[in-house]
Design a protein around this motif. Structure first.
Motif, PDB file in Angstrom:
ATOM      1  N   SER A 144       0.817  -1.222   0.000  1.00  0.00           N
ATOM      2  CA  SER A 144       0.000   0.000   0.000  1.00  0.00           C
ATOM      3  C   SER A 144       0.845   1.264   0.000  1.00  0.00           C
ATOM      4  N   ALA A 145       2.105   1.124   0.500  1.00  0.00           N
ATOM      5  CA  ALA A 145       2.946   2.349   0.573  1.00  0.00           C
ATOM      6  C   ALA A 145       3.114   3.002  -0.801  1.00  0.00           C
ATOM      7  N   PRO A 146       3.555   2.233  -1.837  1.00  0.00           N
ATOM      8  CA  PRO A 146       3.633   2.880  -3.156  1.00  0.00           C
ATOM      9  C   PRO A 146       2.262   3.060  -3.802  1.00  0.00           C
ATOM     10  N   ALA A 147       1.351   2.075  -3.566  1.00  0.00           N
ATOM     11  CA  ALA A 147       0.057   2.162  -4.248  1.00  0.00           C
ATOM     12  C   ALA A 147      -0.710   3.405  -3.803  1.00  0.00           C
ATOM     13  N   LEU A 148      -0.609   3.732  -2.499  1.00  0.00           N
ATOM     14  CA  LEU A 148      -1.323   4.908  -1.992  1.00  0.00           C
ATOM     15  C   LEU A 148      -0.422   6.143  -1.892  1.00  0.00           C
ATOM     16  N   ALA A 149       0.674   6.137  -2.707  1.00  0.00           N
ATOM     17  CA  ALA A 149       1.600   7.277  -2.649  1.00  0.00           C
ATOM     18  C   ALA A 149       0.928   8.571  -3.094  1.00  0.00           C
ATOM     19  N   LEU A 150      -0.096   8.429  -3.900  1.00  0.00           N
ATOM     20  CA  LEU A 150      -0.772   9.627  -4.377  1.00  0.00           C
ATOM     21  C   LEU A 150      -1.544  10.328  -3.263  1.00  0.00           C
ATOM     22  N   MET A 151      -1.961   9.544  -2.215  1.00  0.00           N
ATOM     23  CA  MET A 151      -2.764  10.144  -1.131  1.00  0.00           C
ATOM     24  C   MET A 151      -2.166   9.726   0.212  1.00  0.00           C
ATOM     25  N   PRO A 152      -1.142  10.435   0.617  1.00  0.00           N
ATOM     26  CA  PRO A 152      -0.388  10.020   1.819  1.00  0.00           C
ATOM     27  C   PRO A 152      -1.260   9.946   3.084  1.00  0.00           C
ATOM     28  N   ALA A 153      -2.236  10.837   3.233  1.00  0.00           N
ATOM     29  CA  ALA A 153      -3.059  10.806   4.452  1.00  0.00           C
ATOM     30  C   ALA A 153      -3.901   9.524   4.489  1.00  0.00           C
ATOM     31  N   ALA A 154      -4.491   9.197   3.303  1.00  0.00           N
ATOM     32  CA  ALA A 154      -5.282   7.974   3.217  1.00  0.00           C
ATOM     33  C   ALA A 154      -4.389   6.759   3.420  1.00  0.00           C
ATOM     34  N   GLY A 155      -3.155   6.846   2.856  1.00  0.00           N
ATOM     35  CA  GLY A 155      -2.190   5.744   3.003  1.00  0.00           C
ATOM     36  C   GLY A 155      -1.877   5.494   4.462  1.00  0.00           C
ATOM     37  N   ALA A 156      -1.619   6.606   5.194  1.00  0.00           N
ATOM     38  CA  ALA A 156      -1.282   6.489   6.618  1.00  0.00           C
ATOM     39  C   ALA A 156      -2.456   5.882   7.385  1.00  0.00           C
ATOM     40  N   ALA A 157      -3.677   6.330   7.068  1.00  0.00           N
ATOM     41  CA  ALA A 157      -4.867   5.802   7.749  1.00  0.00           C
ATOM     42  C   ALA A 157      -4.993   4.308   7.507  1.00  0.00           C
ATOM     43  N   PHE A 158      -4.729   3.904   6.266  1.00  0.00           N
ATOM     44  CA  PHE A 158      -4.828   2.485   5.930  1.00  0.00           C
ATOM     45  C   PHE A 158      -3.793   1.677   6.712  1.00  0.00           C
ATOM     46  N   ILE A 159      -2.524   2.155   6.615  1.00  0.00           N
ATOM     47  CA  ILE A 159      -1.415   1.384   7.213  1.00  0.00           C
ATOM     48  C   ILE A 159      -1.629   1.240   8.727  1.00  0.00           C
ATOM     49  N   VAL A 160      -1.958   2.378   9.374  1.00  0.00           N
ATOM     50  CA  VAL A 160      -2.101   2.349  10.846  1.00  0.00           C
ATOM     51  C   VAL A 160      -3.240   1.408  11.241  1.00  0.00           C
TER      52      VAL A 160
END
Ligand code: ADP
Length: 611
Positions: A144-160
């Motif tokens: 998800s880190a590269p896949a959600l690189a376009l939306m870092p806030a959403a990426g962080a929410a997903f990862i956490v």
């Protein structure tokens, strides 16, 4: 793509302008629309595949409702992701950038939480399955880190949200391995969030760079087109580098050299081209050069024109050759030169013709003077002696001779009149008429002229009326010329009034203008309108038959006009065929004798007393 022909040079951009462009570029809403839609679809696809495989593996061991519920939750997440994708598609590229928006964070957070929910099954599965689940979770986070690189806030929410339930589970185990696993998960999550953010900034920077590149390219292209436009509308020139390679030229350059644009592109170098055009290597010096009006060398060009060449040094060792097309000036100048030569020739011809004419006129005057003397002397003898015989001063002759002697006398007088007229005409043409100013009594001059004219032309029956007011002032004029005027006018009036029709002669003072006018009126044959102007020219007569009927040589009126003009006067004619003719000579007011109270003449032509 830039044009690769040598005519289209691609100039390196100014680094300053790059900076200037960077600050002005803003990422538009539409920039990542397409990429983001693709990511959403990939995300939905992986959310179908990964959880399904994971749940299948867990089902083999656990076969519990929890596994089924977990899988169903994942499918719910897929549905939500697809709905998000669909809404974005409907809104299109112009939609507001929602990839950093709360909807995306919520979708990603929910999807992450679904993965995290897998931690609830951890206590029920063996260690190997736990490790498998953690490995899958680590893979999902890593992907998800590269896949959600376009939306870092959403990426962080997903990862956490994916990671924290597992970390909590391991913490609650109270074992060292549990703590270690929890720490590992937290560290990994942190690293992936950082990686996600770094990737995001790289993507944005890349996008900016490519936008700047496009903008720069457009700008340079525009500047280059403008430059080429200016070059094409300017004089012929070529820029070339230290090796003689041509960098840029205006369209007039090959045209002046008589070459095609393709020749320049093929050769690329200047010297062979000049050789091909038959021009010297250093265009500024040539044997064929000629000097222009300002003394500058001008070269003949292969296209038949002329040009002035100049070489200039440019920065970085480049040079520029300018060819100023001076064909028109050169042609005009040679045309001017030949016109000047022709003009000089003409001037020489005219002056020699004038000299010849002057010599001829001189010869004519001398001839006339001699001839008049030669003619007058015997003619005076003929007139004098025939007059003596006519008057019978030495006794009478045979009555038969009386008639002849009158003819001899009259013919002699007529001939003398013609000779005098011709002499006067010669004087007029030589501008030799001198007005002998005197005070002329017009009543007296009219009477004398009538007498002389009647003797010469008049039929015995003609009645001549004279109208001169008693108080008519005298005229400042040449008495001889005034008499000539009157004799000619009265003579014509008598001559052209057949059958003794009356003739009137008069003089008057025009009160308004103070001009004295002399006039002669007859009621004879008159003059047609078309003849009235030309009869005042020498040897002109109103009609060929007239000259035969009435005699004369056509000099009288031309002399009259010249004599009137010599007095600054003017002539007027009023005539109608069959009704008669009125000719009026007007003298300027300055010629009217003005006497003041003391009996002194105050007019302009009055003789001045010595002071
Ligand atoms: P000439 O009388 O010797 O021919 P003039 O110069 O005096 O020359 O006159 C030129 C011509 O003008 C005459 O031949 C005649 O045809 C015409 N002309 C002059 N005066 C008169 C007049 N009073 N009536 C009619 N015709 C005239």
């Amino acid at each position: 793509m830039p044009d690769s022909s040598p005519h289209r040079v691609f100039f390196p951009p100014d680094p300053g302008s790059v900076r200037a462009i960077s600050t002005t570029i803003d990422i538009p809403a539409s920039a990542f629309h397409g990429s983001f839609q693709k990511i959403l679809l990939i995300y939905a696809g992986t959310t179908v595949c990964f959880p399904s495989i994971t749940c299948l593996l867990l089902w083999q061991q656990l076969q519990d409702h929890w596994v089924l519920a977990w899988w169903l939750l994942h499918m719910l997440a897929v549905v939500i992701i697809v709905i998000d994708w669909y809404i974005r598609r409907q809104q299109g590229a112009a939609a507001a950038p929602r990839w950093q928006g709360p909807v995306d964070i919520m979708v990603a957070g929910f999807s992450g939480l679904v993965w995290g929910a897998g931690a609830l099954g951890m206590p029920q599965i063996d260690t190997a399955s736990q490790l498998l689940l953690v490995a899958v979770i680590a893979g999902v986070i890593g992907g998800s880190a590269p896949a959600l690189a376009l939306m870092p806030a959403a990426g962080a929410a997903f990862i956490v949200n994916v990671a924290w339930p597992y970390a909590v589970y391991f913490l609650t185990q109270g074992s060292v391995i549990g703590y270690g696993m929890a720490a590992l998960i937290v560290g990994y999550v942190g690293a992936m969030i950082v990686a996600n953010r770094v990737l995001h900034s790289i993507m944005v920077r890349n996008w900016r760079l490519s936008s700047e590149n496009t903008a720069l390219y457009d700008r340079i292209r525009k500047a280059q087109d403008e430059l080429l436009d200016i070059a094409d509308s300017s004089e012929a020139f070529v820029f070339f580098d230290h090796a003689g390679r041509m960098l840029l030229w205006s369209r007039r350059f090959p045209a002046l050299l008589g070459l095609a644009e393709s020749d320049l592109k093929r050769h690329g170098a200047l010297q062979p081209l000049l050789e091909r055009a038959g021009l010297p290597p250093d265009l500024t010096t040539s044997h064929d050069a000629v000097a222009d009006d300002a003394g500058r060398p001008v070269l003949p060009m292969p296209n038949g024109g002329w040009a002035r060449a100049s070489l200039r040094d440019l920065p970085h060792g480049d040079r520029a050759l300018f060819l100023v097309d001076v064909t028109e000036q050169q042609q005009a100048s040679s045309q001017l030169q030949s016109q000047n030569t022709r003009l000089e020739e003409l001037f020489r011809e005219v002056s020699s013709a004038r000299d010849a004419a002057l010599r001829a006129s001189q010869a004519k005057s001398t001839f006339l003077a001699n001839m008049s003397h030669e003619l007058r002397t015997p003619l005076n003898a003929v007139i004098g002696f025939s007059d003596i015989i006519r008057r019978k001063l030495f006794g009478s002759v045979s009555p038969k001779y009386d008639e002849y002697i009158d003819d001899v006398y009259n013919s002699g007088c007529h001939l003398l009149g013609i000779i005098d007229d011709i002499l006067d005409l010669a004087r007029i043409e030589a501008n030799q008429i001198v007005v002998q100013e005197s005070r002329v009594d017009l009543a007296e001059e009219i009477a004398t002229s009538i007498r002389l004219a009647s003797q010469q032309f008049g039929p015995a029956s003609a009645s001549i009326t004279v109208a001169v007011p008693d108080d008519l002032p005298a005229l400042h004029a040449d008495a001889r010329l005034v008499r000539q005027i009157l004799i000619n006018l009265v003579g014509n009036a008598l001559k052209f009034s057949p059958g003794g029709l009356p003739v009137e002669v008069g003089a008057r003072l025009e009160p308004a203008s103070n001009e004295i006018q002399l006039w002669v009126r007859d009621y004879g044959i008159g003059i047609a309108k078309q003849d009235q102007a030309r009869i005042f020219d020498p040897f002109e007569q109103a009609g060929a038959h007239l000259s035969r009927n009435f005699g004369g040589v056509g000099l009288g009126l031309s002399l009259v006009r010249a004599f009137v003009v010599a007095h600054q006067g003017r002539l007027a004619i009023d005539s109608e065929p069959g009704k008669g003719t009125l000719i009026t000579a007007s003298f300027p007011a300055t010629r009217t004798v003005n006497m003041n109270d003391r009996g002194e003449d105050t007019s302009r032509f009055a003789p001045r007393r010595a002071q």
